[in-house]
Design an enzyme around this catalytic site. Structure first.
Site, short mmCIF file in Angstrom:
data_model
loop_
_atom_site.label_atom_id
_atom_site.label_comp_id
_atom_site.label_asym_id
_atom_site.label_seq_id
_atom_site.Cartn_x
_atom_site.Cartn_y
_atom_site.Cartn_z
N GLU A 9 19.82 -98.62 60.47
CA GLU A 9 20.31 -99.91 60.98
C GLU A 9 19.19 -100.54 61.80
O GLU A 9 18.73 -99.96 62.79
CB GLU A 9 21.54 -99.66 61.86
CG GLU A 9 22.15 -100.92 62.42
CD GLU A 9 23.34 -100.65 63.35
OE1 GLU A 9 23.28 -99.69 64.13
OE2 GLU A 9 24.31 -101.41 63.30
N LYS A 38 33.80 -99.12 81.16
CA LYS A 38 32.36 -99.07 81.41
C LYS A 38 31.68 -100.03 80.45
O LYS A 38 31.46 -99.72 79.28
CB LYS A 38 31.79 -97.66 81.18
CG LYS A 38 30.37 -97.57 81.73
CD LYS A 38 29.57 -96.44 81.16
CE LYS A 38 28.79 -96.82 79.94
NZ LYS A 38 27.78 -97.86 80.11
N GLU A 50 25.49 -101.19 80.44
CA GLU A 50 24.66 -101.41 81.64
C GLU A 50 23.65 -102.52 81.40
O GLU A 50 22.98 -102.98 82.31
CB GLU A 50 23.97 -100.10 82.05
CG GLU A 50 22.92 -99.56 81.08
CD GLU A 50 23.51 -98.76 79.92
OE1 GLU A 50 24.71 -98.93 79.61
OE2 GLU A 50 22.76 -97.96 79.31
N ARG A 51 23.58 -102.99 80.13
CA ARG A 51 22.61 -104.03 79.83
C ARG A 51 23.19 -105.44 79.99
O ARG A 51 22.45 -106.41 80.02
CB ARG A 51 22.07 -103.83 78.41
CG ARG A 51 21.35 -102.49 78.30
CD ARG A 51 20.51 -102.40 77.08
NE ARG A 51 21.17 -101.71 76.00
CZ ARG A 51 20.60 -101.48 74.83
NH1 ARG A 51 19.38 -101.90 74.60
NH2 ARG A 51 21.24 -100.85 73.89
N PHE A 89 26.24 -103.35 74.08
CA PHE A 89 25.67 -104.57 74.67
C PHE A 89 25.91 -105.81 73.83
O PHE A 89 25.80 -106.92 74.32
CB PHE A 89 24.15 -104.39 74.88
CG PHE A 89 23.33 -104.63 73.63
CD1 PHE A 89 22.95 -105.92 73.28
CD2 PHE A 89 22.96 -103.59 72.79
CE1 PHE A 89 22.21 -106.16 72.12
CE2 PHE A 89 22.23 -103.82 71.63
CZ PHE A 89 21.86 -105.11 71.30
N CYS A 147 27.34 -105.79 64.57
CA CYS A 147 27.60 -104.62 63.72
C CYS A 147 28.04 -105.08 62.34
O CYS A 147 28.02 -104.31 61.40
CB CYS A 147 28.67 -103.74 64.33
SG CYS A 147 30.24 -104.58 64.44
N SER A 207 26.30 -97.13 69.22
CA SER A 207 25.43 -96.53 68.21
C SER A 207 25.97 -95.20 67.73
O SER A 207 26.80 -94.56 68.38
CB SER A 207 24.03 -96.33 68.82
OG SER A 207 24.13 -95.38 69.86
P1 NAD Z 1 24.63 -97.68 72.55
O1 NAD Z 1 25.21 -96.52 71.82
O2 NAD Z 1 23.23 -97.60 72.99
O3 NAD Z 1 25.51 -97.96 73.86
C1 NAD Z 1 26.90 -98.04 73.80
C2 NAD Z 1 27.49 -97.44 75.06
O4 NAD Z 1 27.20 -96.04 75.08
C3 NAD Z 1 26.90 -98.03 76.33
O5 NAD Z 1 27.94 -98.24 77.25
C4 NAD Z 1 25.91 -96.99 76.79
O6 NAD Z 1 25.80 -96.93 78.19
C5 NAD Z 1 26.48 -95.70 76.25
N1 NAD Z 1 25.43 -94.75 75.86
C6 NAD Z 1 24.27 -95.04 75.24
N2 NAD Z 1 23.57 -93.91 75.02
C7 NAD Z 1 24.30 -92.90 75.51
C8 NAD Z 1 24.12 -91.49 75.57
N3 NAD Z 1 23.02 -90.91 75.10
N4 NAD Z 1 25.06 -90.73 76.15
C9 NAD Z 1 26.18 -91.31 76.62
N5 NAD Z 1 26.41 -92.64 76.60
C10 NAD Z 1 25.49 -93.42 76.03
O7 NAD Z 1 24.88 -98.96 71.64
P2 NAD Z 1 24.34 -100.42 71.89
O8 NAD Z 1 22.88 -100.45 71.62
O9 NAD Z 1 24.81 -100.93 73.19
O10 NAD Z 1 25.12 -101.24 70.77
C11 NAD Z 1 24.61 -101.44 69.47
C12 NAD Z 1 25.24 -100.48 68.49
O11 NAD Z 1 26.66 -100.66 68.52
C13 NAD Z 1 24.83 -100.76 67.06
O12 NAD Z 1 24.61 -99.55 66.41
C14 NAD Z 1 26.04 -101.48 66.46
O13 NAD Z 1 26.20 -101.34 65.08
C15 NAD Z 1 27.15 -100.78 67.20
N6 NAD Z 1 28.34 -101.60 67.17
C16 NAD Z 1 29.34 -101.23 66.33
C17 NAD Z 1 30.48 -102.00 66.24
C18 NAD Z 1 31.58 -101.61 65.32
O14 NAD Z 1 32.68 -102.10 65.49
N7 NAD Z 1 31.32 -100.76 64.34
C19 NAD Z 1 30.62 -103.15 67.04
C20 NAD Z 1 29.57 -103.48 67.91
C21 NAD Z 1 28.45 -102.69 67.97
#
Ligand code: NAD
Length: 535
Positions: A417, A208, A211-212, A184, A316, A261
């Site tokens: 984090e 994809k 969704e947020r 997101f 991140c 994440s």
């Molecule tokens: P998230 O993991 O909640 O969601 C990311 C994606 O995964 C979304 O599309 C979501 O629908 C999907 N998802 C979430 N939970 C899932 C599950 N249980 N099973 C399958 N799919 C699932 O992450 P977020 O909250 O949207 O983003 C923040 C996180 O992303 C932070 O930890 C941040 O550090 C990380 N991030 C990392 C980088 C990098 O380059 N290292 C860059 C941006 C964000």
């Protein structure tokens, strides 16, 4: 034709494109609730279609918690239709010349620039970050698209004459249908980390978005179509875990780019790999900024404040740990607090906003819980942003800048984090101790040192293990002529996003060894059965 077939198969209504002008894009937070805003559409076979979903995700403006749109959990038929479309498109897209693809990318770059503010407005409305910061989100993705225009010199193979009249030549070929699963926090940048390198190398894409906040990805799709991207080269599906599971298990999807994440990333990496897919996964982070006593104080404190609290800490590469080295730098904390206090926390469309809200009430509660855990663990909350409510936005998910001193490894506020506007401060006696602290951390996304000493900087850059190192630079994310090079627990997979590694991720090598004998006319009459040994 393809769209007509798809519509017939799914009985999906074709709907008009999204609005194209900024004048119709919301440029402010709506203060009155709207119980039935327009629903978010799918993008299938180059058309926006209404979903037949039975499950929907309510998407609220983080500044007001008013409903902005409903995002569908794509149905199985819609997900299958997206892959049908991408697989059909791959057959022709892979054969388009690299110059044709390059022309489309030139045009897309131009259109993103044209609709830059519209993209940024969508981000501010759905994600909450300030409009200026949302423009930066778009820019960092745009730069990936611009660099991908250089594909003509990035995809060349190698050639060696390996024996008399025999040469081996290598080609980089596309993988097929590839998927991008996005987080997101960068609704434009991260879709654009994936789309340009994937399509420029001849793949077709299932995207994809989170969704947020899927709005920016849909605008990018609309612009890609306007740029001339053929039907099916980009399809956008929506949803949560069921959509991800579909992507993981669909055999026609050959590779997955994931950013998000640790929890989701580890799951996606493991299950994707088990299903024979190539997976690159960028995960969470805990980024340290080390301040040496000889640092330029004003420059260092301003840089840390910006990197810790910009985007409400939801980057991140946000600086989430300040490491003060020696006693003198501890005396700088009052000034750090004063500089943090003056930041304006309000709705992202307000022209003077420095930081907006966090993404959701759940996220706000989680962050506030982590702040409390630090106090419970014996640290000191020297600036407490909990409970802050901007006058104009009493219902938003706001947390003002928060600074916690006396933090140590082993405390939850250090170990996890936080992903909010919270800076924890650890004091260490020496540069060596600072390096040991950073290297002991499980993450390796980014790190920065502030110093006027060339030798301290040189030692730091040699010995530090994090993958993106800033010297007097707080958020050292490389531009896309390099790659995004987080390491250790911040990445799973071998090939980084964008840059040369990104091109390699989306391609597989083929080698062709050919023999064209100069003395072809004088071939021997008897076949040779030994291994070739030409030299
Ligand atoms: P998230 O993991 O909640 O969601 C990311 C994606 O995964 C979304 O599309 C979501 O629908 C999907 N998802 C979430 N939970 C899932 C599950 N249980 N099973 C399958 N799919 C699932 O992450 P977020 O909250 O949207 O983003 C923040 C996180 O992303 C932070 O930890 C941040 O550090 C990380 N991030 C990392 C980088 C990098 O380059 N290292 C860059 C941006 C964000």
């Amino acid at each position: 034709m393809a769209l007509l077939r798809l519509r017939a198969r799914m009985a999906l209504p074709l709907v008009r494109p999204l609005s194209r002008t900024l004048s119709t894009a919301a440029m402010q937070h709506a203060h009155a609730p709207n119980p039935s805003p327009p629903k978010t559409k799918l993008f299938l076979d180059n058309a926006f279609v209404d979903s037949a979903a039975v499950k929907w995700f309510d998407l609220h403006d983080p500044a007001t918690n008013n409903l902005v749109t409903r995002v569908p959990q794509s149905t199985d038929a819609e997900l299958a239709a997206a892959v049908d479309s991408a697989a059909a498109a791959f057959k022709t897209w892979r054969k388009t010349t690299v110059l044709t693809r390059q022309q489309i990318m030139f045009k897309l770059v131009q259109l993103i620039r044209r609709d830059w503010d519209r993209l940024a407005a969508s981000i501010t409305l759905e994600q909450g970050k300030t409009f200026a910061d949302a423009r930066g989100d778009v820019l960092r993705g745009l730069q990936v698209a611009e660099t991908a225009c250089g594909v003509t010199s990035q995809l060349t193979g190698e050639l060696l004459e390996v024996a008399t009249d025999m040469e081996t030549r290598s080609y980089r070929e596309p993988l097929g249908v590839v998927a991008a699963i996005c987080p997101f926090n960068f609704p434009a940048m991260i879709p654009l980390w994936c789309l340009p390198p994937a399509i420029m190398t001849g793949n077709t894409v299932i995207m994809k978005p989170s969704e947020r906040d899927p709005g920016a990805a849909l605008i990018i799709a609309e612009l890609a179509r306007e740029a001339g991207l053929p039907d099916g080269v980009l399809n956008i599906v929506h949803g949560g875990a069921p959509t991800v599971d579909f992507i993981l298990d669909e055999p026609r999807i050959k590779a997955i780019s994931f950013v998000g994440s640790d929890k989701a990333g580890k799951y996606i990496y493991t299950r994707g790999n088990a299903n024979g897919k190539r997976v690159q996964a960028n995960l969470g982070a805990k980024n340290h900024a080390v301040i040496m006593p000889d640092a330029n104080k004003t420059q260092a404190l301003n840089a840390v404040i910006g990197a810790a609290f910009g985007a409400a800490g939801q980057r991140c590469m946000a600086v989430s740990v300040l490491v003060t080295v020696g006693e003198e730098t501890q005396g700088w904390i009052p000034e750090l607090i004063e500089r943090a206090k003056v930041l304006k926390v309000t709705g992202g469309f307000e022209p003077d906003a420095d930081l907006g809200p966090v993404i959701s009430p759940e996220s706000k509660a989680r962050i506030e819980g982590l702040i409390q855990s630090a106090a419970d663990d014996g640290a000191e909350i020297v600036l407490d942003g909990r409970g802050f409510k901007p006058e104009k936005y009493p219902n938003g998910n706001f947390i003002a800048p928060t600074i916690i001193t006396g933090v140590k490894p082993g405390m939850r506020a250090y170990d996890v984090e936080i992903f909010g506007p919270v800076l924890v401060v650890v004091n260490v006696p020496t540069l060596d101790a600072a390096i040991d602290l950073v290297n002991a951390n499980k993450y390796g996304n980014g790190v920065a040192i502030f110093t006027q000493s060339g030798s301290a900087a040189a030692k730091f850059q040699r010995e530090i293990e994090a993958g993106q190192v800033g010297i007097n630079v707080p958020i050292p994310v490389p531009l896309p002529m390099f790659s995004f090079t987080g390491n250790k627990g911040s990445i799973l997979g071998d090939l980084n996003f964008y840059g040369a590694a990104g091109m390699h991720f989306y391609t597989q090598l083929k080698t062709v060894t050919s023999l064209w004998r100069a003395d072809d006319a004088a071939l021997s009459e008897k076949a040779s059965v030994a291994m070739p040994t030409q030299s």
